[in-house]
Design an enzyme around this catalytic site. Structure first.
Site, PDB file in Angstrom:
ATOM      1  CG  LEU A 134      -1.881  -1.195   1.319  1.00 12.68           C
ATOM      2  CD1 LEU A 134      -2.734  -1.103   2.571  1.00 12.68           C
ATOM      3  CD2 LEU A 134      -2.772  -1.309   0.081  1.00 12.68           C
ATOM      4  CB  SER A 135       2.437   2.994  -1.648  1.00  8.40           C
ATOM      5  OG  SER A 135       3.342   3.934  -2.059  1.00  8.40           O
ATOM      6  CB  SER A 136       3.997   2.280   4.262  1.00  7.07           C
ATOM      7  OG  SER A 136       4.852   1.176   4.068  1.00  7.07           O
ATOM      8  CG  ASP A 180       4.148   3.209  -5.157  1.00 11.27           C
ATOM      9  OD1 ASP A 180       3.286   2.866  -5.981  1.00 11.27           O
ATOM     10  OD2 ASP A 180       4.906   2.407  -4.591  1.00 11.27           O
TER      11      ASP A 180
HETATM   12  P1  NG1 Z   1       4.640  -1.537  -3.588  1.00 14.81           P
HETATM   13  O1  NG1 Z   1       3.473  -2.371  -3.748  1.00 14.81           O
HETATM   14  O2  NG1 Z   1       4.424  -0.342  -2.748  1.00 14.81           O
HETATM   15  O3  NG1 Z   1       5.791  -2.329  -3.160  1.00 14.81           O
HETATM   16  C1  NG1 Z   1       5.944  -1.457  -5.951  1.00 14.81           C
HETATM   17  C2  NG1 Z   1       6.606  -0.269  -6.629  1.00 14.81           C
HETATM   18  C3  NG1 Z   1       5.684   0.352  -7.684  1.00 14.81           C
HETATM   19  C4  NG1 Z   1       5.130  -0.693  -8.630  1.00 14.81           C
HETATM   20  C5  NG1 Z   1       4.509  -1.853  -7.822  1.00 14.81           C
HETATM   21  C6  NG1 Z   1       4.041  -3.001  -8.683  1.00 14.81           C
HETATM   22  C7  NG1 Z   1       8.184   1.065  -5.287  1.00 14.81           C
HETATM   23  C8  NG1 Z   1       8.354   2.196  -4.356  1.00 14.81           C
HETATM   24  N1  NG1 Z   1       6.943   0.768  -5.654  1.00 14.81           N
HETATM   25  O4  NG1 Z   1       4.952  -0.970  -5.085  1.00 14.81           O
HETATM   26  O5  NG1 Z   1       6.396   1.349  -8.382  1.00 14.81           O
HETATM   27  O6  NG1 Z   1       6.110  -1.166  -9.518  1.00 14.81           O
HETATM   28  O7  NG1 Z   1       5.451  -2.387  -6.886  1.00 14.81           O
HETATM   29  O8  NG1 Z   1       3.061  -2.575  -9.575  1.00 14.81           O
HETATM   30  O9  NG1 Z   1       9.142   0.436  -5.674  1.00 14.81           O
END
Ligand code: NG1
Length: 411
Positions: A134-136, A180
């Site tokens: 959820l992109s913390s 994100d």
């Molecule tokens: P999350 O789910 O927050 O780990 C990561 C990448 C995104 C995207 C998604 C998959 C980072 C900060 N975030 O997100 O850019 O590639 O995976 O769709 O690396």
């Protein structure tokens, strides 16, 4: 204005701040939301679109400007010990996995861009589950960036800042895309955003009032600062290798363009023809990775159209297809993610899929408001009832409400 429901948490944060910083008080609050990606997974780092919305759950940075180049951070969660450092264009990294790297990443990038800056004393608190897809991590990067810019009375246009922070976050070792940071900065209350890259743009669609997006956490962390980092980075490399092979195998009258990027390849041929060509040119698992990327891209556009005309069933089917592709072709699902997806569907969801990078973390399911209770009950009874939930159930199982992007408030 800061909503009054938050005032108790805020008083608590101010008290914690006083304790951490010798009785001084914060002067400002920088807020940055997490996000749930509705569809378009692992496409962003290939320059292809995604379709997320910001969450009400967010990272809060209470801060007070300093008049030197020092930065001191404390965290309301004792799992994350205090970190302090000197602002410079080359800030030494903490060990991989240390939360301090998500503080240093935006600070180093902003000093590189703007020259010497003044620091701050800050307390970080969060209502977002850590390492849950959820992109913390990006919410933290964005909240810190906005706090440091505010301290130094500098404004950077939103999309420029989003691009810079996406690059800055790679300091942590994850070769992430730009979704994100863009949604955490650019989101609008009530809307989901299709994000396009190179150049970065957001196209907003109102979330229909009766649609409910449910987020359910496996409670398995997807530590992209740890074990999942190598797997994530490997997927990105494989996408590059697949693209390279598609191009290297070109014939004299080849249908593919001369300068291949994923978006040029996708727009040069109908999907079926492109997949047939890939079938001839790519070995496993590159063929499977390529297939996920190109079909997922098509699903993003179809999903945004479906939301625009309020077509819940089509949106749900696209979510199901996305999950299947992430499970079998991209190989980033897990037994627990598959289980939650299955339970949501059995409970009456129109569709469900893993969200974020995968390897653990959360699913997102869609249903009409009339079916919300049944879907929530199916998830609760089928998954959470016989597992130990570390905090409150509503921290791991909740309805996502599309929220605004990051902001800074005087206290
Ligand atoms: P999350 O789910 O927050 O780990 C990561 C990448 C995104 C995207 C998604 C998959 C980072 C900060 N975030 O997100 O850019 O590639 O995976 O769709 O690396």
């Amino acid at each position: 204005m800061i909503p009054s429901a938050e005032s108790r948490e805020m008083e608590q944060a101010v008290a914690t701040y006083r304790k951490a910083f010798g009785g001084t008080e914060p002067t400002h609050l920088s807020k940055a939301p997490g996000r749930v990606n509705l569809i378009g997974e692992h496409t962003d780092y290939n320059g292809l679109p995604v379709f997320p919305m910001a969450l009400q759950q967010e990272v809060n940075v209470h801060f007070r400007p300093r008049n030197d180049d020092q930065v001191r951070f404390s965290n309301g969660n004792p799992e994350f010990p205090p970190r302090s450092f000197t602002l410079s264009p080359e800030i030494p990294r903490e060990e991989t996995g240390d939360w301090g790297n998500y503080l240093k990443a935006p600070c180093q990038a902003l000093v590189e861009r703007l020259g010497p800056l003044e620091g701050l004393d800050a307390l970080v608190t969060s209502t977002l589950p850590v390492a849950s897809g959820l992109s913390s991590s990006s919410a933290l990067v964005i909240a810190v960036a906005r706090a440091l810019l505010h301290t130094n009375r500098v404004e950077v246009p939103t999309l420029e800042l989003a691009d810079e922070m996406a690059a800055a976050e790679r300091y942590t070792g994850t070769q992430g895309g730009g979704m994100d940071q863009a949604i955490s900065l650019g989101a609008s209350d009530g809307y989901a955003s299709r994000i396009e890259f190179d150049p970065l743009r957001l196209f907003q669609t109102a979330v229909p009032p009766t649609w409910r997006f449910i987020v359910a956490h496996t409670m398995n962390r997807a530590e992209k600062s740890g074990a999942a980092q190598a797997a994530y980075n490997r997927r990105r490399e494989e996408c590059g290798e697949a693209l390279g092979l598609m191009w290297e195998s070109r014939t004299t009258d080849d249908p593919l363009p001369r300068t291949p990027t994923y978006s040029e390849i996708i727009s040069s041929l109908p999907l079926e023809e492109l997949l047939a060509l890939a079938g001839d040119r790519l070995p496993p698992p590159l063929l499977q990775r390529f297939r996920h990327i190109v079909t997922e891209t098509e699903r993003v556009y179809e999903a945004q159209d479906a939301m625009g005309r309020g077509d819940l069933l089509t949106f749900g089917l696209l979510m199901d297809a996305s999950h299947e592709s992430l499970r079998s072709d991209y190989e980033v699902s897990s037994v627990e993610l598959d289980r939650l997806v299955e339970l949501a569907r059995r409970g009456g969801a129109a569709g469900a899929r893993l969200t974020g990078a995968g390897f653990g973390g959360c699913i997102v399911a869609l249903c009409d408001s009339r079916h919300l209770d049944e879907v929530m009950a199916a998830l609760e009874e089928g998954y959470y009832q016989d597992r130990e939930v570390p905090g409150k159930l509503e921290e791991v199982l909740f309805v996502a409400r599309p929220a605004n992007g990051a902001s800074v408030h005087p206290l």
